[in-house]
Design a protein around this motif. Sequence first.
Motif, PDB file in Angstrom:
ATOM      1  N   PHE A  37     -38.190 -30.110  -5.929  1.00  0.00           N
ATOM      2  CA  PHE A  37     -38.414 -29.679  -7.313  1.00  0.00           C
ATOM      3  C   PHE A  37     -38.537 -30.963  -8.125  1.00  0.00           C
ATOM      4  O   PHE A  37     -37.533 -31.586  -8.489  1.00  0.00           O
ATOM      5  N   ASP A  38     -39.777 -31.401  -8.328  1.00  0.00           N
ATOM      6  CA  ASP A  38     -40.033 -32.663  -9.032  1.00  0.00           C
ATOM      7  C   ASP A  38     -40.983 -32.425 -10.197  1.00  0.00           C
ATOM      8  O   ASP A  38     -42.197 -32.318 -10.002  1.00  0.00           O
ATOM      9  N   LEU A  39     -40.416 -32.362 -11.396  1.00  0.00           N
ATOM     10  CA  LEU A  39     -41.258 -32.185 -12.576  1.00  0.00           C
ATOM     11  C   LEU A  39     -41.901 -33.513 -12.952  1.00  0.00           C
ATOM     12  O   LEU A  39     -41.351 -34.576 -12.691  1.00  0.00           O
ATOM     13  N   ALA A  40     -43.103 -33.404 -13.563  1.00  0.00           N
ATOM     14  CA  ALA A  40     -43.862 -34.586 -14.004  1.00  0.00           C
ATOM     15  C   ALA A  40     -43.969 -35.601 -12.867  1.00  0.00           C
ATOM     16  O   ALA A  40     -43.710 -36.793 -13.043  1.00  0.00           O
ATOM     17  N   GLU A  82     -37.473 -34.900 -18.501  1.00  0.00           N
ATOM     18  CA  GLU A  82     -37.683 -33.475 -18.188  1.00  0.00           C
ATOM     19  C   GLU A  82     -36.371 -32.713 -18.049  1.00  0.00           C
ATOM     20  O   GLU A  82     -36.362 -31.586 -17.547  1.00  0.00           O
ATOM     21  N   LYS A  83     -35.267 -33.312 -18.497  1.00  0.00           N
ATOM     22  CA  LYS A  83     -33.982 -32.692 -18.144  1.00  0.00           C
ATOM     23  C   LYS A  83     -33.812 -31.281 -18.692  1.00  0.00           C
ATOM     24  O   LYS A  83     -33.222 -30.428 -18.025  1.00  0.00           O
ATOM     25  N   GLU A  84     -34.352 -31.019 -19.876  1.00  0.00           N
ATOM     26  CA  GLU A  84     -34.199 -29.653 -20.405  1.00  0.00           C
ATOM     27  C   GLU A  84     -35.010 -28.656 -19.600  1.00  0.00           C
ATOM     28  O   GLU A  84     -34.565 -27.543 -19.342  1.00  0.00           O
ATOM     29  N   ARG A  85     -36.202 -29.059 -19.193  1.00  0.00           N
ATOM     30  CA  ARG A  85     -37.027 -28.150 -18.370  1.00  0.00           C
ATOM     31  C   ARG A  85     -36.409 -27.955 -16.981  1.00  0.00           C
ATOM     32  O   ARG A  85     -36.538 -26.892 -16.376  1.00  0.00           O
ATOM     33  N   ILE A  86     -35.754 -28.973 -16.473  1.00  0.00           N
ATOM     34  CA  ILE A  86     -35.076 -28.841 -15.165  1.00  0.00           C
ATOM     35  C   ILE A  86     -33.968 -27.790 -15.280  1.00  0.00           C
ATOM     36  O   ILE A  86     -33.871 -26.862 -14.472  1.00  0.00           O
ATOM     37  N   LYS A  87     -33.152 -27.920 -16.331  1.00  0.00           N
ATOM     38  CA  LYS A  87     -32.039 -26.970 -16.514  1.00  0.00           C
ATOM     39  C   LYS A  87     -32.575 -25.560 -16.732  1.00  0.00           C
ATOM     40  O   LYS A  87     -32.002 -24.585 -16.233  1.00  0.00           O
ATOM     41  N   ASP A  88     -33.657 -25.468 -17.456  1.00  0.00           N
ATOM     42  CA  ASP A  88     -34.250 -24.173 -17.750  1.00  0.00           C
ATOM     43  C   ASP A  88     -34.743 -23.477 -16.469  1.00  0.00           C
ATOM     44  O   ASP A  88     -34.520 -22.284 -16.273  1.00  0.00           O
ATOM     45  N   TYR A  89     -35.380 -24.240 -15.596  1.00  0.00           N
ATOM     46  CA  TYR A  89     -35.878 -23.676 -14.327  1.00  0.00           C
ATOM     47  C   TYR A  89     -34.713 -23.181 -13.467  1.00  0.00           C
ATOM     48  O   TYR A  89     -34.789 -22.133 -12.830  1.00  0.00           O
ATOM     49  N   LEU A  90     -33.629 -23.944 -13.465  1.00  0.00           N
ATOM     50  CA  LEU A  90     -32.514 -23.633 -12.553  1.00  0.00           C
ATOM     51  C   LEU A  90     -31.639 -22.486 -13.042  1.00  0.00           C
ATOM     52  O   LEU A  90     -30.937 -21.861 -12.246  1.00  0.00           O
ATOM     53  N   LYS A  91     -31.675 -22.206 -14.331  1.00  0.00           N
ATOM     54  CA  LYS A  91     -30.616 -21.351 -14.895  1.00  0.00           C
ATOM     55  C   LYS A  91     -30.588 -19.921 -14.356  1.00  0.00           C
ATOM     56  O   LYS A  91     -29.517 -19.335 -14.270  1.00  0.00           O
ATOM     57  N   ASP A  92     -31.725 -19.361 -13.953  1.00  0.00           N
ATOM     58  CA  ASP A  92     -31.705 -17.971 -13.472  1.00  0.00           C
ATOM     59  C   ASP A  92     -31.959 -17.884 -11.959  1.00  0.00           C
ATOM     60  O   ASP A  92     -32.399 -16.858 -11.461  1.00  0.00           O
ATOM     61  N   LYS A  93     -31.684 -18.989 -11.238  1.00  0.00           N
ATOM     62  CA  LYS A  93     -31.961 -18.974  -9.799  1.00  0.00           C
ATOM     63  C   LYS A  93     -30.692 -19.280  -9.008  1.00  0.00           C
ATOM     64  O   LYS A  93     -29.849 -20.036  -9.461  1.00  0.00           O
ATOM     65  N   ASN A  94     -30.615 -18.663  -7.847  1.00  0.00           N
ATOM     66  CA  ASN A  94     -29.429 -18.868  -7.003  1.00  0.00           C
ATOM     67  C   ASN A  94     -29.791 -19.626  -5.733  1.00  0.00           C
ATOM     68  O   ASN A  94     -30.772 -19.287  -5.074  1.00  0.00           O
ATOM     69  N   TYR A  95     -28.962 -20.604  -5.437  1.00  0.00           N
ATOM     70  CA  TYR A  95     -29.151 -21.376  -4.208  1.00  0.00           C
ATOM     71  C   TYR A  95     -27.828 -21.504  -3.481  1.00  0.00           C
ATOM     72  O   TYR A  95     -26.774 -21.555  -4.107  1.00  0.00           O
ATOM     73  N   ASP A  96     -27.913 -21.588  -2.159  1.00  0.00           N
ATOM     74  CA  ASP A  96     -26.712 -21.915  -1.395  1.00  0.00           C
ATOM     75  C   ASP A  96     -26.351 -23.376  -1.611  1.00  0.00           C
ATOM     76  O   ASP A  96     -25.189 -23.719  -1.762  1.00  0.00           O
ATOM     77  N   LEU A  97     -27.377 -24.225  -1.614  1.00  0.00           N
ATOM     78  CA  LEU A  97     -27.178 -25.677  -1.628  1.00  0.00           C
ATOM     79  C   LEU A  97     -28.124 -26.343  -2.621  1.00  0.00           C
ATOM     80  O   LEU A  97     -29.337 -26.092  -2.602  1.00  0.00           O
ATOM     81  N   LYS A  98     -27.559 -27.205  -3.467  1.00  0.00           N
ATOM     82  CA  LYS A  98     -28.384 -27.990  -4.400  1.00  0.00           C
ATOM     83  C   LYS A  98     -28.162 -29.473  -4.140  1.00  0.00           C
ATOM     84  O   LYS A  98     -27.041 -29.972  -4.276  1.00  0.00           O
ATOM     85  N   LEU A  99     -29.250 -30.159  -3.802  1.00  0.00           N
ATOM     86  CA  LEU A  99     -29.200 -31.621  -3.665  1.00  0.00           C
ATOM     87  C   LEU A  99     -29.661 -32.235  -4.981  1.00  0.00           C
ATOM     88  O   LEU A  99     -30.556 -31.688  -5.638  1.00  0.00           O
ATOM     89  N   LEU A 100     -29.093 -33.361  -5.316  1.00  0.00           N
ATOM     90  CA  LEU A 100     -29.509 -34.076  -6.524  1.00  0.00           C
ATOM     91  C   LEU A 100     -30.112 -35.425  -6.115  1.00  0.00           C
ATOM     92  O   LEU A 100     -29.468 -36.205  -5.405  1.00  0.00           O
ATOM     93  N   SER A 101     -31.332 -35.662  -6.578  1.00  0.00           N
ATOM     94  CA  SER A 101     -32.081 -36.857  -6.174  1.00  0.00           C
ATOM     95  C   SER A 101     -32.778 -37.490  -7.365  1.00  0.00           C
ATOM     96  O   SER A 101     -33.003 -36.834  -8.375  1.00  0.00           O
ATOM     97  N   ILE A 102     -33.135 -38.744  -7.204  1.00  0.00           N
ATOM     98  CA  ILE A 102     -34.035 -39.401  -8.155  1.00  0.00           C
ATOM     99  C   ILE A 102     -35.173 -39.955  -7.312  1.00  0.00           C
ATOM    100  O   ILE A 102     -34.947 -40.799  -6.449  1.00  0.00           O
ATOM    101  N   HIS A 103     -36.378 -39.457  -7.525  1.00  0.00           N
ATOM    102  CA  HIS A 103     -37.529 -39.882  -6.724  1.00  0.00           C
ATOM    103  C   HIS A 103     -38.504 -40.771  -7.496  1.00  0.00           C
ATOM    104  O   HIS A 103     -39.257 -41.521  -6.907  1.00  0.00           O
TER     105      HIS A 103
END
Length: 256
Positions: A37-40, A82-103
Amino acid sequence: MKYYDQHLHTYFSYDADETFESYLENFDGFVVTTEHFDLANPVTHQDDAPDYQAYQKKISELNQQYQNRILKGIEIGYIASEKERIKDYLKDKNYDLKLLSIHHNGQFDYLDDFVADMDYRVILDEYLKAMNEAIDEIPANVLAHFDYGIRLFDLTVEQLQEFEPQLIQIFKNAIKHQLAFEVNAKSTHLYHNLALYDYALDLYLSLGGKLITLGSDGHKIEHFRLHFDELLALIKSKGINELATYQNGQLQLVKI
Ligand SMILES: [Zn+2]
Ligand SMILES: [Zn+2]
């Protein structure tokens, strides 16, 4: 439960073509994919987000066929703009595992060829600042490939140690946010950063970190569980006998 690879990509990621079935047929435990999930994204000049509806549907179909062995995951690529759009995308979705990266930094991905000719001090400084901010901004389970921003530099441990104060700050912050430290097999074995991981893992543990994961970062079956025997032995040599896994976002420790 057997420990399972916690960093994998399929065709739901913009840079992979592998199927779920390939992983499922090569392992009899759980399979979790962590789709990009990489915005911009400067690599593709667009927002890259896995199609959540299609991903959910595919996983629920496969779970009927493969005894509920498939878990849902995401690799969140943080970029401050893009941090607000990232939070917005994630807010209504469920995951077992979330990795946090900087690419990437908005202009280029840290794996773009020309990065190798840049000053590693400048890149590492900006990369580590972004990582610390990402930890504060985005709730996740695992801090993925801490070395992504310097994969192309072939740094020695001594060179990385110049940044030890920043690393200490980041690992303390990760511990505070209950983020696990990922041993990334692509970094250790394909980008030859095993010594950097040996050093960073010791540093994380010395600060009180207890949550460790192991992921291949495989984008194709050839890299699935890459060098896991050797990496599990390295982890055990540090006195660690359990790794962190995540199901529905909940920590479950697994003996190794
Ligand atoms: Zn990544
Ligand atoms: Zn990845």
